[in-house]
Design a protein around this motif. Structure first.
Motif, PDB file in Angstrom:
ATOM      1  N   GLU A   1      11.780   8.190 -17.041  1.00 28.64           N
ATOM      2  CA  GLU A   1      12.724   8.560 -16.087  1.00 28.64           C
ATOM      3  C   GLU A   1      12.327   9.440 -14.970  1.00 28.64           C
ATOM      4  OE1 GLU A   1      17.162   7.428 -18.105  1.00 28.64           O
ATOM      5  OE2 GLU A   1      15.684   8.968 -19.299  1.00 28.64           O
ATOM      6  N   GLY A   2      13.067   9.716 -13.911  1.00 32.15           N
ATOM      7  CA  GLY A   2      13.009  10.660 -13.028  1.00 32.15           C
ATOM      8  C   GLY A   2      11.843  10.624 -12.296  1.00 32.15           C
ATOM      9  N   LEU A   3      11.133   9.303 -12.182  1.00 31.98           N
ATOM     10  CA  LEU A   3       9.963   9.034 -11.258  1.00 31.98           C
ATOM     11  C   LEU A   3       9.969   9.450  -9.835  1.00 31.98           C
ATOM     12  CD1 LEU A   3       9.044   5.672 -12.938  1.00 31.98           C
ATOM     13  CD2 LEU A   3       7.506   7.659 -12.940  1.00 31.98           C
ATOM     14  N   ALA A   4       9.137  10.140  -9.268  1.00 25.95           N
ATOM     15  CA  ALA A   4       9.156  10.310  -7.978  1.00 25.95           C
ATOM     16  C   ALA A   4       7.732  10.632  -7.541  1.00 25.95           C
ATOM     17  CB  ALA A   4       9.813  12.036  -7.809  1.00 25.95           C
ATOM     18  N   GLY A   5       7.412  10.039  -6.090  1.00 28.69           N
ATOM     19  CA  GLY A   5       6.026  10.101  -5.666  1.00 28.69           C
ATOM     20  C   GLY A   5       5.875   9.468  -4.169  1.00 28.69           C
ATOM     21  N   ALA A   6       4.789   9.706  -3.922  1.00 29.09           N
ATOM     22  CA  ALA A   6       4.233   9.050  -2.489  1.00 29.09           C
ATOM     23  C   ALA A   6       2.981   8.598  -2.358  1.00 29.09           C
ATOM     24  CB  ALA A   6       4.434  10.512  -1.402  1.00 29.09           C
ATOM     25  N   ALA A   7       2.931   7.474  -1.721  1.00 27.33           N
ATOM     26  CA  ALA A   7       1.523   6.783  -1.449  1.00 27.33           C
ATOM     27  C   ALA A   7       1.271   6.331  -0.005  1.00 27.33           C
ATOM     28  CB  ALA A   7       1.529   5.647  -2.508  1.00 27.33           C
ATOM     29  N   THR A   8       0.249   6.535   0.616  1.00 26.12           N
ATOM     30  CA  THR A   8      -0.203   5.987   1.601  1.00 26.12           C
ATOM     31  C   THR A   8      -1.041   4.538   1.530  1.00 26.12           C
ATOM     32  OG1 THR A   8      -0.218   8.164   2.792  1.00 26.12           O
ATOM     33  CG2 THR A   8      -1.254   6.430   4.073  1.00 26.12           C
ATOM     34  N   ILE A   9      -0.548   3.542   1.878  1.00 20.82           N
ATOM     35  CA  ILE A   9      -1.667   2.338   1.693  1.00 20.82           C
ATOM     36  C   ILE A   9      -2.041   2.206   3.075  1.00 20.82           C
ATOM     37  CG2 ILE A   9      -1.282  -0.190   1.569  1.00 20.82           C
ATOM     38  CD1 ILE A   9       1.290   0.013   0.203  1.00 20.82           C
ATOM     39  N   GLU A  10      -3.433   2.539   3.034  1.00 18.50           N
ATOM     40  CA  GLU A  10      -4.480   2.319   4.276  1.00 18.50           C
ATOM     41  C   GLU A  10      -4.543   1.036   4.731  1.00 18.50           C
ATOM     42  OE1 GLU A  10      -6.711   6.490   3.781  1.00 18.50           O
ATOM     43  OE2 GLU A  10      -7.790   4.724   2.979  1.00 18.50           O
ATOM     44  N   ASP A  11      -4.690  -0.018   3.950  1.00 18.28           N
ATOM     45  CA  ASP A  11      -4.857  -1.302   4.420  1.00 18.28           C
ATOM     46  C   ASP A  11      -3.974  -2.454   3.645  1.00 18.28           C
ATOM     47  OD1 ASP A  11      -6.231  -3.833   5.276  1.00 18.28           O
ATOM     48  OD2 ASP A  11      -7.972  -3.539   4.561  1.00 18.28           O
ATOM     49  N   LEU A  12      -3.100  -2.798   4.429  1.00 19.83           N
ATOM     50  CA  LEU A  12      -2.038  -3.771   3.779  1.00 19.83           C
ATOM     51  C   LEU A  12      -2.847  -5.238   3.708  1.00 19.83           C
ATOM     52  CD1 LEU A  12       0.918  -3.003   6.082  1.00 19.83           C
ATOM     53  CD2 LEU A  12       0.795  -2.733   3.667  1.00 19.83           C
ATOM     54  N   ARG A  13      -3.915  -5.442   4.061  1.00 15.64           N
ATOM     55  CA  ARG A  13      -4.455  -6.919   3.611  1.00 15.64           C
ATOM     56  C   ARG A  13      -5.064  -6.663   2.323  1.00 15.64           C
ATOM     57  NH1 ARG A  13      -5.299 -10.106   8.091  1.00 15.64           N
ATOM     58  NH2 ARG A  13      -4.812  -9.042  10.278  1.00 15.64           N
ATOM     59  N   THR A  14      -5.691  -5.419   1.823  1.00 12.67           N
ATOM     60  CA  THR A  14      -6.232  -5.557   0.291  1.00 12.67           C
ATOM     61  C   THR A  14      -4.948  -4.567  -0.348  1.00 12.67           C
ATOM     62  OG1 THR A  14      -7.313  -3.338   1.284  1.00 12.67           O
ATOM     63  CG2 THR A  14      -8.349  -5.392   1.541  1.00 12.67           C
ATOM     64  N   PHE A  15      -3.962  -3.956   0.253  1.00 12.06           N
ATOM     65  CA  PHE A  15      -3.150  -3.282  -0.353  1.00 12.06           C
ATOM     66  C   PHE A  15      -3.756  -1.930  -1.140  1.00 12.06           C
ATOM     67  CE2 PHE A  15       0.767  -2.868  -2.953  1.00 12.06           C
ATOM     68  CZ  PHE A  15       1.751  -3.051  -1.891  1.00 12.06           C
TER      69      PHE A  15
ATOM     70  N   THR B   1      -0.801  -4.577  12.769  1.00  8.58           N
ATOM     71  CA  THR B   1      -1.000  -5.877  13.423  1.00  8.58           C
ATOM     72  C   THR B   1      -0.285  -6.881  12.837  1.00  8.58           C
ATOM     73  OG1 THR B   1      -3.331  -6.229  12.472  1.00  8.58           O
ATOM     74  CG2 THR B   1      -3.106  -5.091  14.535  1.00  8.58           C
ATOM     75  N   TRP B   2      -0.376  -8.207  13.659  1.00  8.19           N
ATOM     76  CA  TRP B   2       0.271  -9.386  12.955  1.00  8.19           C
ATOM     77  C   TRP B   2      -0.672 -10.448  13.779  1.00  8.19           C
ATOM     78  CZ3 TRP B   2       3.412 -10.518   9.005  1.00  8.19           C
ATOM     79  CH2 TRP B   2       3.749 -12.109   9.057  1.00  8.19           C
ATOM     80  N   ARG B   3      -1.519 -11.195  12.977  1.00  7.78           N
ATOM     81  CA  ARG B   3      -2.669 -12.082  13.328  1.00  7.78           C
ATOM     82  C   ARG B   3      -2.594 -13.203  12.637  1.00  7.78           C
ATOM     83  NH1 ARG B   3      -2.625  -9.050  17.004  1.00  7.78           N
ATOM     84  NH2 ARG B   3      -4.021  -7.652  18.051  1.00  7.78           N
ATOM     85  N   GLU B   4      -2.417 -14.459  13.252  1.00  4.93           N
ATOM     86  CA  GLU B   4      -2.388 -15.790  12.480  1.00  4.93           C
ATOM     87  C   GLU B   4      -1.674 -15.782  11.190  1.00  4.93           C
ATOM     88  OE1 GLU B   4      -6.401 -16.901  11.924  1.00  4.93           O
ATOM     89  OE2 GLU B   4      -6.643 -17.089  14.295  1.00  4.93           O
ATOM     90  N   GLY B   5      -0.370 -15.004  11.182  1.00  3.38           N
ATOM     91  CA  GLY B   5       0.655 -15.148  10.171  1.00  3.38           C
ATOM     92  C   GLY B   5       0.064 -14.057   9.079  1.00  3.38           C
ATOM     93  N   ALA B   6      -0.749 -13.250   9.315  1.00  7.66           N
ATOM     94  CA  ALA B   6      -1.269 -12.289   8.485  1.00  7.66           C
ATOM     95  C   ALA B   6      -1.094 -10.590   8.896  1.00  7.66           C
ATOM     96  CB  ALA B   6      -2.796 -12.357   7.959  1.00  7.66           C
ATOM     97  N   MET B   7      -0.387 -10.042   8.112  1.00  2.29           N
ATOM     98  CA  MET B   7       0.085  -8.611   8.408  1.00  2.29           C
ATOM     99  C   MET B   7      -1.113  -7.495   8.169  1.00  2.29           C
ATOM    100  SD  MET B   7       3.034  -6.091   6.887  1.00  2.29           S
ATOM    101  CE  MET B   7       4.483  -7.262   7.727  1.00  2.29           C
ATOM    102  N   GLY B   8      -1.550  -6.942   9.023  1.00  2.00           N
ATOM    103  CA  GLY B   8      -2.264  -5.714   8.666  1.00  2.00           C
ATOM    104  C   GLY B   8      -1.769  -4.385   9.181  1.00  2.00           C
ATOM    105  N   GLY B   9      -2.463  -3.427   8.794  1.00  2.00           N
ATOM    106  CA  GLY B   9      -1.679  -2.024   9.231  1.00  2.00           C
ATOM    107  C   GLY B   9      -1.693  -1.111   7.824  1.00  2.00           C
ATOM    108  N   GLN B  10      -0.998  -0.356   8.109  1.00  2.00           N
ATOM    109  CA  GLN B  10      -0.725   1.007   7.159  1.00  2.00           C
ATOM    110  C   GLN B  10       0.614   1.219   6.861  1.00  2.00           C
ATOM    111  OE1 GLN B  10      -2.408   4.465   8.700  1.00  2.00           O
ATOM    112  NE2 GLN B  10      -4.608   4.135   7.989  1.00  2.00           N
ATOM    113  N   MET B  11       0.964   1.686   5.844  1.00  3.82           N
ATOM    114  CA  MET B  11       2.271   1.771   5.271  1.00  3.82           C
ATOM    115  C   MET B  11       2.683   3.270   4.323  1.00  3.82           C
ATOM    116  SD  MET B  11       5.289   0.035   5.280  1.00  3.82           S
ATOM    117  CE  MET B  11       4.959  -1.659   5.204  1.00  3.82           C
ATOM    118  N   ALA B  12       3.496   3.898   4.590  1.00  7.32           N
ATOM    119  CA  ALA B  12       4.012   5.163   3.987  1.00  7.32           C
ATOM    120  C   ALA B  12       5.074   4.855   2.802  1.00  7.32           C
ATOM    121  CB  ALA B  12       4.284   6.142   4.635  1.00  7.32           C
TER     122      ALA B  12
END
Length: 224
Positions: A103-117, A74-85
């Motif tokens: 070196e050779g770093l690899a990984g994955a993360a799911t950000i469940e709340d973009l407001r608090t990261f 979502t986008w509310r009053e200039g603030a972004m919320g939601g999730q990110m892979a």
């Protein structure tokens, strides 16, 4: 659209080391939803811009690799919320001030709340090797979670000095990246740590199991 004055848009952005594709649905006030279908970022070209957003923990670091992103929210009053892979491949991290290279770093993360990261609880990161000062670092893996204020490490395994180091859980402040932790070492080759031993043990051989205390402060990483 069915709702008057609601704006539905799609966007594509391409530049040096950057590709973005997504869309948004916004009402007359500019509130609504957004989506990022796909993004690719070359960190070698963009990390100098990203680093200030990460606070003091990123000061002096050099980071390269390919970062892939997707998400929606979502986008509310200039603030972004939601999730990110987030997915990282072929990463390279250098901390010249503390003589650290990974070196050779690899990984994955799911950000469940973009407001608090805030991420999901158990995210994974692996690497091929590197060094800390004159000590070679072998392959390793890390299980972690983080938010805007702290990094929680649930466990880590590192191939080191012919053996293995296992660290338990710790919580690290991202504004003051200092910690103290006791880690278990298994099968360390004494021949690889002679430079750390007293001269009387200059011809020591064999394998070492035990515990080691690790500390990180403004001067770098220290052990005992």
């Amino acid at each position: 659209t069915a709702q008057p004055r609601v704006r539905t848009m799609e966007y594509t952005v391409e530049g040096p080391g950057l590709k973005l594709r997504g869309g948004a649905v916004l009402d007359p006030r500019g509130d609504g939803t957004w989506s990022l279908a796909a993004a690719e970022i070359d960190l070698a070209q963009w990390f100098d811009w990203i680093a200030p957003q990460l606070g003091s923990a990123a000061e002096g670091l050099k980071f390269s690799g390919l970062l892939a992103l997707s998400g929606a929210g979502t986008w509310r009053e200039g603030a972004m919320g939601g999730q990110m892979a987030v997915t990282l491949r072929e990463g390279r991290l250098e901390d010249p001030a503390h003589k650290l290279l990974v070196e050779g770093l690899a990984g994955a993360a799911t950000i469940e709340d973009l407001r608090t990261f805030r991420t999901a609880p158990a995210q994974g990161l692996t690497w091929r090797g590197g060094h800390y000062d004159v000590i070679a670092i072998g392959p390793g893996r890390l299980e972690f979670a983080f938010d805007r204020e702290s990094l929680r490490v649930n466990g880590a395994v590192i191939s080191l000095l012919g053996g293995e180091l296992q660290a338990g859980s710790l919580v690290l402040s991202l504004t003051q990246p200092e910690f103290a932790i006791t880690a278990e070492v298994r099968g360390i080759d004494l021949g690889k740590i002679l430079f750390l031993l007293p001269p009387v043990l200059a011809e020591a051989q064999g394998r070492l199991d035990g515990w080691i205390a690790l500390r990180r402060d403004s001067a770098g990483v220290d052990t005992e």
